[in-house]
Motif scaffolding. Structure first.
Motif, PDB file in Angstrom:
ATOM      1  N   GLY A 129      -4.880  17.493  -0.589  1.00 49.78           N
ATOM      2  CA  GLY A 129      -3.519  17.397  -1.112  1.00 49.78           C
ATOM      3  C   GLY A 129      -3.041  15.952  -1.134  1.00 49.78           C
ATOM      4  O   GLY A 129      -2.426  15.499  -2.109  1.00 49.78           O
ATOM      5  N   GLY A 130      -3.335  15.227  -0.085  1.00 50.41           N
ATOM      6  CA  GLY A 130      -2.945  13.820  -0.018  1.00 50.41           C
ATOM      7  C   GLY A 130      -3.599  13.001  -1.121  1.00 50.41           C
ATOM      8  O   GLY A 130      -2.945  12.189  -1.797  1.00 50.41           O
ATOM      9  N   LEU A 131      -4.886  13.221  -1.329  1.00 49.14           N
ATOM     10  CA  LEU A 131      -5.588  12.540  -2.428  1.00 49.14           C
ATOM     11  C   LEU A 131      -4.928  12.872  -3.760  1.00 49.14           C
ATOM     12  O   LEU A 131      -4.717  11.995  -4.613  1.00 49.14           O
ATOM     13  N   THR A 132      -4.593  14.154  -3.923  1.00 48.43           N
ATOM     14  CA  THR A 132      -3.971  14.595  -5.175  1.00 48.43           C
ATOM     15  C   THR A 132      -2.662  13.851  -5.424  1.00 48.43           C
ATOM     16  O   THR A 132      -2.417  13.349  -6.524  1.00 48.43           O
ATOM     17  N   GLY A 133      -1.849  13.805  -4.372  1.00 49.43           N
ATOM     18  CA  GLY A 133      -0.561  13.133  -4.510  1.00 49.43           C
ATOM     19  C   GLY A 133      -0.741  11.655  -4.825  1.00 49.43           C
ATOM     20  O   GLY A 133      -0.036  11.097  -5.682  1.00 49.43           O
ATOM     21  N   ALA A 134      -1.679  11.020  -4.132  1.00 48.37           N
ATOM     22  CA  ALA A 134      -1.905   9.602  -4.367  1.00 48.37           C
ATOM     23  C   ALA A 134      -2.391   9.377  -5.801  1.00 48.37           C
ATOM     24  O   ALA A 134      -1.987   8.416  -6.469  1.00 48.37           O
ATOM     25  N   PHE A 135      -3.239  10.275  -6.280  1.00 49.89           N
ATOM     26  CA  PHE A 135      -3.731  10.168  -7.651  1.00 49.89           C
ATOM     27  C   PHE A 135      -2.579  10.298  -8.649  1.00 49.89           C
ATOM     28  O   PHE A 135      -2.475   9.548  -9.622  1.00 49.89           O
ATOM     29  N   TRP A 136      -1.719  11.245  -8.398  1.00 51.27           N
ATOM     30  CA  TRP A 136      -0.541  11.449  -9.242  1.00 51.27           C
ATOM     31  C   TRP A 136       0.294  10.159  -9.289  1.00 51.27           C
ATOM     32  O   TRP A 136       0.693   9.693 -10.360  1.00 51.27           O
ATOM     33  N   GLY A 137       0.497   9.585  -8.110  1.00 54.86           N
ATOM     34  CA  GLY A 137       1.261   8.346  -8.046  1.00 54.86           C
ATOM     35  C   GLY A 137       0.597   7.252  -8.859  1.00 54.86           C
ATOM     36  O   GLY A 137       1.237   6.553  -9.647  1.00 54.86           O
ATOM     37  N   ALA A 138      -0.727   7.111  -8.673  1.00 52.73           N
ATOM     38  CA  ALA A 138      -1.443   6.041  -9.372  1.00 52.73           C
ATOM     39  C   ALA A 138      -1.412   6.257 -10.883  1.00 52.73           C
ATOM     40  O   ALA A 138      -1.424   5.309 -11.664  1.00 52.73           O
ATOM     41  N   SER A 139      -1.360   7.531 -11.302  1.00 58.68           N
ATOM     42  CA  SER A 139      -1.406   7.796 -12.732  1.00 58.68           C
ATOM     43  C   SER A 139      -0.061   7.533 -13.414  1.00 58.68           C
ATOM     44  O   SER A 139      -0.002   7.378 -14.620  1.00 58.68           O
ATOM     45  N   ARG A 140       1.014   7.493 -12.640  1.00 59.50           N
ATOM     46  CA  ARG A 140       2.318   7.292 -13.268  1.00 59.50           C
ATOM     47  C   ARG A 140       3.023   6.024 -12.802  1.00 59.50           C
ATOM     48  O   ARG A 140       4.028   5.637 -13.378  1.00 59.50           O
ATOM     49  N   ASN A 141       2.535   5.452 -11.708  1.00 58.59           N
ATOM     50  CA  ASN A 141       3.135   4.247 -11.138  1.00 58.59           C
ATOM     51  C   ASN A 141       4.563   4.446 -10.643  1.00 58.59           C
ATOM     52  O   ASN A 141       5.257   3.490 -10.315  1.00 58.59           O
ATOM     53  N   ILE A 142       5.007   5.662 -10.621  1.00 60.43           N
ATOM     54  CA  ILE A 142       6.365   5.925 -10.133  1.00 60.43           C
ATOM     55  C   ILE A 142       6.402   7.354  -9.600  1.00 60.43           C
ATOM     56  O   ILE A 142       5.796   8.255 -10.174  1.00 60.43           O
TER      57      ILE A 142
END
Ligand code: ADP
Ligand code: MG
Lengths: 357, 275
Positions: free
Chosen positions: A247-260
């Motif tokens: 889940g943490g990886l997923t969230g971090a990926f989401w963040g990296a994909s949108r920068n916000i």
């Protein structure tokens, strides 16, 4: 690995226990790799956003699948751990890391792993009640995880860090793994593919070894499992950790994909959608995670097209929820084993074709 | 202290001891001051009419229930406080009266679960799989094929899903799973119930095998209704009647005891009024 393609026999235990048992299956995997690593990023660039979304949903649902599908621990608060991963990664990136670490691209990988560990531990914290409670009561405690983490802790405190009143941002030139700066859409997509493949492989490997069998034993019959020497509480907490980690990886990926990122990304609704994906894809199946996500991304895409075609200005958001809700009801009624089961059935059919019974 | 020493002396011979066990469910007294000694290497049967408390007794030995009063010693060590999985680690395994298999799994996977404690690879090597875990899994498979599947003659069903198997075979798989733990003491709660004549003979043979063969030498606690088999197999027989011990002795003494006969006649009555 219970069902071999018809007519396959083994002489060694290692062959019998291998993942991809025939050249045909190996060939299919190569085709899949070529498709996802070459065809999509080169020829299907118009749809990259959809594929990134697909990866995001699949990774999120994978963590839920591990807890619900494999370990039998009902959870309705998984978005909380996505949020912890996303916020941790953003905040950790703002630390004063030494310049050379930025230069060699060591900061982001480190941050990614630490964020995932934080999310994993956070998940274990809310998994502790599972030592005592099951089913409905566990759902309540995982919902508590959702509201305490996102609606209270993150909304009230974390997102105010640095006096900001709005969303956290992350400059994309900081998202760098070694020499690879992940700033274009193709980069994000490839980064996602790598994360998803690794996470999938980890869960698949665990499921065919001691740890995963213990999880399934807990799901199916915890009394018998404990009589065979399985430390039930310990393995439940392992499951919460690995699930939270992914889940943490997923969230971090989401963040990296949108920068916000903002609190809006991780509300209760998202936790429900993640559970919906595994209901549609198939509970207890790794294929199901991908099928369910595919279904969902396709559904949203199709709705957007339709709304665009009829020129409606109506709010797509509501359509989305309604359509997805209906889809879940439909699956529960007509195909309770999910898309993965359909897939398995048709595969079996063709394995035996033309003598299909 | 004196008592402790006494236990040490006995522990060479005695594997498991129940000492003055009381077990209540609310006001229902399921076990009323039970004591029993199981010696290493023997088949010690527990008989008694339905509802006598046999299963409760087994659950107490295995740790699913904790008695309100009394002590359980395993090799001289008091194990009252140990959870079932810790007791499994000591070498205690079991089957259940109502089959408790993992229904959705294959026969192989069920037996693999019995191997849990012998597998050492943790979460990290497990997630990589290649290397340590793979070697271990292949070794476990070899053990299961050569020692368990061969012994119990279940070659043909190893990849079948358990809940699709007939009852008799499920009982056999459950025995296989319990054996995969390589226990010193095995609890068999009504392993013959519901089996046909041929299956009863097979199962009785397996029980004798694991008790007598040098490879296994497993001490057995056998809960059973089939008097013929019990008297044939057992070294000692413990007779329980509604929570009370009637006697604990050699099979021929038990058969000669009028109280036992009465308890069993009582059961016949119970059967006839229930059905
Ligand atoms: N979990 C429980 N709660 C309440 N009563 C129980 C429980 N387990 C067993 N009992 C009672 O204990 C008595 C003995 O049951 P059991 O050990 O199953 O008998 P059997 O000798 O046939 O195996 C029965 O009267 C049963 O109702
Ligand atoms: Mg019973």
């Amino acid at each position: 690995m219970a069902y071999l393609p018809c007519g396959v026999y083994h002489e060694k235990y290692s062959q019998d226990q291998a993942f991809w048992q025939t050249n045909f299956i190996r060939g299919k995997m190569v085709l899949l790799a070529v498709f996802s690593l070459l065809v999509i990023p080169i020829f299907l660039t118009d749809y990259l956003s959809e594929f990134i979304l697909l990866i995001y949903w699949a990774m999120g649902a994978l963590g839920v699948q591990l807890l619900i599908g494999f370990c039998g621990q009902l959870t309705l608060g998984h978005a909380a751990f996505l949020a912890v991963g996303a916020y941790s990664s953003f905040l950790l990136m703002t630390l004063p890391w030494p310049m050379f670490m930025h230069q060699i691209g060591a900061v982001y990988p480190l941050v990614l792993i630490i964020s995932a560990i934080i999310a994993g531990l956070w998940c274990v914290l809310f998994g502790l009640p599972s030592a005592r409670v099951k089913g409905f009561y566990l759902i309540l405690t995982t919902m508590a995880a959702q509201f305490i983490t996102v609606d209270f802790f993150i909304a009230k405190y974390v997102s105010q860090i640095g006096g900001r009143q709005q969303d956290l941002t992350l400059s994309s030139d900081l998202v760098k793994i070694g020499p690879w700066t992940i700033d274009s859409k193709v980069d994000i997509y490839l980064f996602g593919v790598i994360l998803l493949v690794i996470s999938m492989a980890v869960v698949a490997n665990l499921v065919r070894s001691k740890t995963g069998r213990a999880w399934i034993a807990i799901r199916d019959n915890d009394i018998a499992g404990e009589a065979m020497g399985i430390n039930i509480i310990g393995y439940k907490l392992y499951a919460f950790f690995v699930s939270g980690f992914i889940g943490g990886l997923t969230g971090a990926f989401w963040g990296a994909s949108r920068n916000i990122i903002s609190v809006e990304d991780f509300l209760f609704g998202k936790s429900l959608w993640l559970v919906g994906i595994i209901l549609i894809g198939g509970v207890g199946s790794l294929h199901g995670v991908v099928f369910g996500s595919l279904f969902m991304v396709f559904l949203i895409w199709a709705l957007q097209e339709i709304v665009g075609m009829i020129g409606g200005t109506g709010n797509i958001i509501y359509f989305k929820e309604i359509a997805f809700g209906l889809a879940i009801c439909g699956f529960l009624l007509f195909e309770p084993n999910g898309l993965a089961y359909r897939w398995w059935q048709s595969k079996n059919y063709f394995n035996l074709w033309p003598f299909s019974y | 202290m004196v008592e402790q020493n006494e236990h040490d002396k006995k522990s060479g011979d005695i594997l498991l001891e129940l000492e003055d066990i009381y077990m209540y469910f609310g006001k229902v007294c399921a076990l009323n001051g039970i004591s029993m000694k199981v010696r290493k290497g023997e088949i010690h049967s527990v008989i008694g009419p339905n509802g006598a408390g046999k299963t409760v007794m087994m659950n107490i030995i295995n740790g699913i229930y904790r008695p309100q009063k009394g002590s359980i010693y395993y090799k001289g060590e008091r194990i009252n406080k140990l959870k079932p999985h810790k007791r499994a680690r000591l070498g205690l395994s079991r089957t259940f009266q109502k089959i408790e298999l993992f229904g959705g799994m294959t026969v192989l996977d069920n037996i693999r679960l019995g191997r849990h404690l012998h597998l050492k690879s943790g979460i990290i090597s497990g997630s990589i799989y290649i290397g340590k875990t793979q070697r271990e899994e292949i070794e476990a498979r070899r053990f299961i094929e050569e020692e368990i599947i061969d012994l119990l003659e279940i070659e043909s069903i190893r990849k079948k899903t358990v809940h699709m198997l007939p009852y008799g075979l499920q009982k056999r798989v459950e025995l296989g799973r319990a054996l995969a733990l390589e226990p010193e003491l095995i609890i068999l709660d009504e392993p013959l119930a519901g089996l046909n004549l041929e299956e009863v003979e097979d199962m009785a043979r397996f029980i004798l095998d694991i008790n007598e063969e040098k490879r296994w030498k497993v001490t057995c606690i056998l809960v059973e209704h089939d008097m013929g088999v019990v008297m044939d197999l057992s070294d000692r027989v413990f007779v329980l009647n509604f929570g009370n011990m009637i006697m604990d002795g050699a099979p021929k003494d038990v058969q000669a005891n009028p109280d036992v006969v009465k308890a069993y006649l009582g059961e016949e009555d119970l059967y006839s009024t229930r059905r």
